[in-house]
Design a protein around this motif. Structure first.
Motif, short mmCIF file in Angstrom:
data_model
loop_
_atom_site.label_atom_id
_atom_site.label_comp_id
_atom_site.label_asym_id
_atom_site.label_seq_id
_atom_site.Cartn_x
_atom_site.Cartn_y
_atom_site.Cartn_z
N GLN A 110 -4.76 -2.11 3.54
CA GLN A 110 -3.37 -1.71 3.79
C GLN A 110 -2.45 -2.91 3.57
OE1 GLN A 110 -1.90 -0.40 7.84
NE2 GLN A 110 -1.62 1.52 6.75
N ASP A 111 -1.71 -2.85 2.50
CA ASP A 111 -0.69 -3.86 2.19
C ASP A 111 0.22 -3.29 1.11
OD1 ASP A 111 -2.12 -4.14 -0.21
OD2 ASP A 111 -3.17 -5.93 0.46
N ALA A 112 1.03 -4.12 0.47
CA ALA A 112 1.98 -3.62 -0.53
C ALA A 112 1.30 -3.02 -1.74
CB ALA A 112 2.91 -4.76 -0.97
N ALA A 113 0.06 -3.39 -2.02
CA ALA A 113 -0.67 -2.85 -3.17
C ALA A 113 -1.45 -1.59 -2.82
CB ALA A 113 -1.61 -3.91 -3.74
N PHE A 114 -1.80 -1.42 -1.55
CA PHE A 114 -2.64 -0.29 -1.13
C PHE A 114 -2.04 0.32 0.14
CE2 PHE A 114 -5.25 -3.50 -3.23
CZ PHE A 114 -5.75 -2.76 -4.30
N SER A 115 -1.19 1.31 -0.05
CA SER A 115 -0.46 1.85 1.09
C SER A 115 -0.33 3.37 1.08
CB SER A 115 0.95 1.23 1.12
OG SER A 115 1.65 1.54 -0.08
N PHE A 116 -0.90 4.04 0.09
CA PHE A 116 -0.74 5.49 -0.01
C PHE A 116 -1.78 6.19 0.86
CE2 PHE A 116 1.35 5.45 -4.50
CZ PHE A 116 2.37 4.67 -4.00
N LEU A 117 -1.43 6.31 2.14
CA LEU A 117 -2.33 6.88 3.14
C LEU A 117 -1.65 8.02 3.87
CD1 LEU A 117 -3.74 3.63 4.76
CD2 LEU A 117 -5.18 5.49 3.95
N TYR A 118 -2.37 9.12 4.02
CA TYR A 118 -1.89 10.16 4.93
C TYR A 118 -2.19 9.71 6.36
CZ TYR A 118 -1.87 13.23 0.81
OH TYR A 118 -1.64 13.78 -0.42
#
Length: 453
Positions: free
Chosen positions: A267-275
């Motif tokens: 979880q950061d600016a590159a990996f944030s697409f989470l329901y």
């Protein structure tokens, strides 16, 4: 999906509004964020939801609902309400649970009010929430009334609250718009928001720029809230009595299949697409979630499984390439035969390389053979059923990249609206990777299988 009935238990009445429009780019998100900030700044507990599978708008809406200057301590995640991914009863459950503790419920629609199957109108009718139509009035005058009339009368089962004019050029322009709303049309007019860059929300290829990346976001939302405060929307909307579904879909009833399992979540600016509900689902099954950043951390936390969600790895090529310690940690995790579940951008990070639209290429983790290349046009969009090893999950895809790989997929997604092959699902030892963003509550047991040690 389950239908509502008169015997469903009722919740206390709570002011609520469904913000929709004739289509995309009319300003739904700006207006919803402005309403959330305006009322939260006055001490109200505001809960905001987003229709559909969108990841970016909910980040901004949660920030807006956090009170003055987006105080995160007073906000909660903005959950997605999707009638196909989640089903009717789950959507009812999410909103009725929020209504038990909120002073105001706001729901932002997707695309136009009647677009899609199911549509925003379908959700508004199911929940019984009145619809505010936001209309970008650029290039129109009295025709504004005809457009508002069509939205208000197209479906008699939709409760139409009224209309707000957006992107209005001047007070004189606003007068011409109101002239189109002749009295015999009987359509409430809530006012106008002027066209200004002061509260415009920046966009990029997948939608809005992520909330955390807009340095003056709170100032923009504050200015939009001031504008909303000068319209009739400064008054709370009518109260709605939400119904709980007959079937309790809350996650507390799930089997604890992941009890004692530590799941590392990127979880950061590159990996944030989470329901957000995906994380709730994992926790409800007993998982302990440990968050880490592939951009900033140089080691993985002590975990049994990894969840690499989608996001914007293409915007952080150099940083990801220049973090060999993280790539080595991922390789070690994989060599110990520990599960890795990667969605979309998470899958791109596991490839040998990733090339952006400008042709800049960077080395990635190299756990999956092949190369990912960003494209200027959309390459995948829509709902699909994902036949994962542990069972079928409902999912959605939306991406601008392609992959060049010799991997043979173990399965392909099944599209909702046509018969062509869907997104490929790949498996390399304990890695499961695909462009599909899966909705875990649609089959929690299948989701658990992705992370079981």
């Amino acid at each position: 999906m389950m239908s509502d009935s008169d015997t469903s238990p009722l919740q206390p009445r709570v002011p609520a509004l469904f913000i929709s429009a004739p289509g995309s780019h009319h300003g739904k998100t700006t207006v919803t964020a402005a309403l959330a900030r305006y009322h939260a700044a006055r001490g109200l507990r505001v809960r905001v939801f987003k229709t559909g599978p969108d990841f970016l708008d909910p980040m901004l809406l949660a920030r807006a609902a956090g009170g003055t200057s987006g105080n995160s301590s007073t906000s909660q995640p903005a959950y997605q309400l999707d009638l196909w991914l989640a089903g009717e009863s789950a959507c009812q459950q999410l909103v009725s649970d929020a209504a038990a503790e909120a002073d105001l419920i706001l729901i932002e629609g997707v695309m136009g009010l009647f677009d899609g199957q199911p549509s925003s109108a379908d959700l508004a009718v199911l929940l019984g929430v009145p619809v505010l139509a936001v209309i970008d009035a650029t290039g129109m005058a009295q025709t504004f009334g005809a457009l508002a009339y069509g939205l208000a009368r197209f479906r008699p089962d939709v409760t139409f609250a009224g209309v707000l004019a957006n992107a209005v050029a001047s007070p004189r322009h606003a007068e011409m718009l109101q002239q189109g709303l002749r009295s015999e049309l009987n359509i409430p007019y809530f006012g106008a928001m002027l066209r200004t860059p002061e509260y415009a929300l920046p966009e990029r290829h997948l939608g809005l720029v992520q909330a955390a990346e807009v340095h003056d976001l709170d100032a923009r939302i504050d200015r939009a809230a001031i504008a909303i405060g000068q319209t009739k929307l400064a008054q709370l909307p009518k109260a709605v009595q939400f119904r709980r579904p007959q079937q309790d879909d809350r996650l507390m009833t799930l089997p604890t299949l992941l009890q004692g399992t530590r799941v590392g979540v990127a979880q950061d600016a590159a990996f944030s697409f989470l329901y957000p509900v995906n994380l709730d689902c994992l926790r409800a099954m007993g998982a302990q979630l440990v968050f880490f950043s592939p951009l900033n951390d140089h080691a993985l936390p002590e975990v049994d499984s990894l969840y690499l969600p989608g996001g914007y790895p293409e915007l952080h090529l150099q940083t990801l390439q220049d973090n060999p310690s993280m790539k080595a940690a991922l390789t070690a995790h994989h060599r110990h035969n520990k599960p890795i579940y990667a969605e979309c951008g998470g899958m791109l990070y596991l490839m040998e390389s990733l090339t952006d639209v400008a042709g800049q290429r960077a080395s990635m983790a190299g756990l999956l053979p092949g190369h990912a290349i960003m494209q200027k046009r959309l390459q995948g969009l829509g709902y699909q059923t994902a036949p994962m090893p542990g069972g079928a999950l409902r999912a959605h895809t939306f991406h601008h990249s392609i992959i060049d790989t010799g991997m043979i997929p173990i399965a392909s997604g099944e599209r909702l609206h046509n018969t062509s092959a869907g997104e490929k699902i790949f498996q390399q030892n304990r890695i499961i990777a695909s462009y599909l963003h899966c909705y875990f509550p649609s089959n929690p047991v299948a989701a658990a299988q992705l992370f079981l040690p």
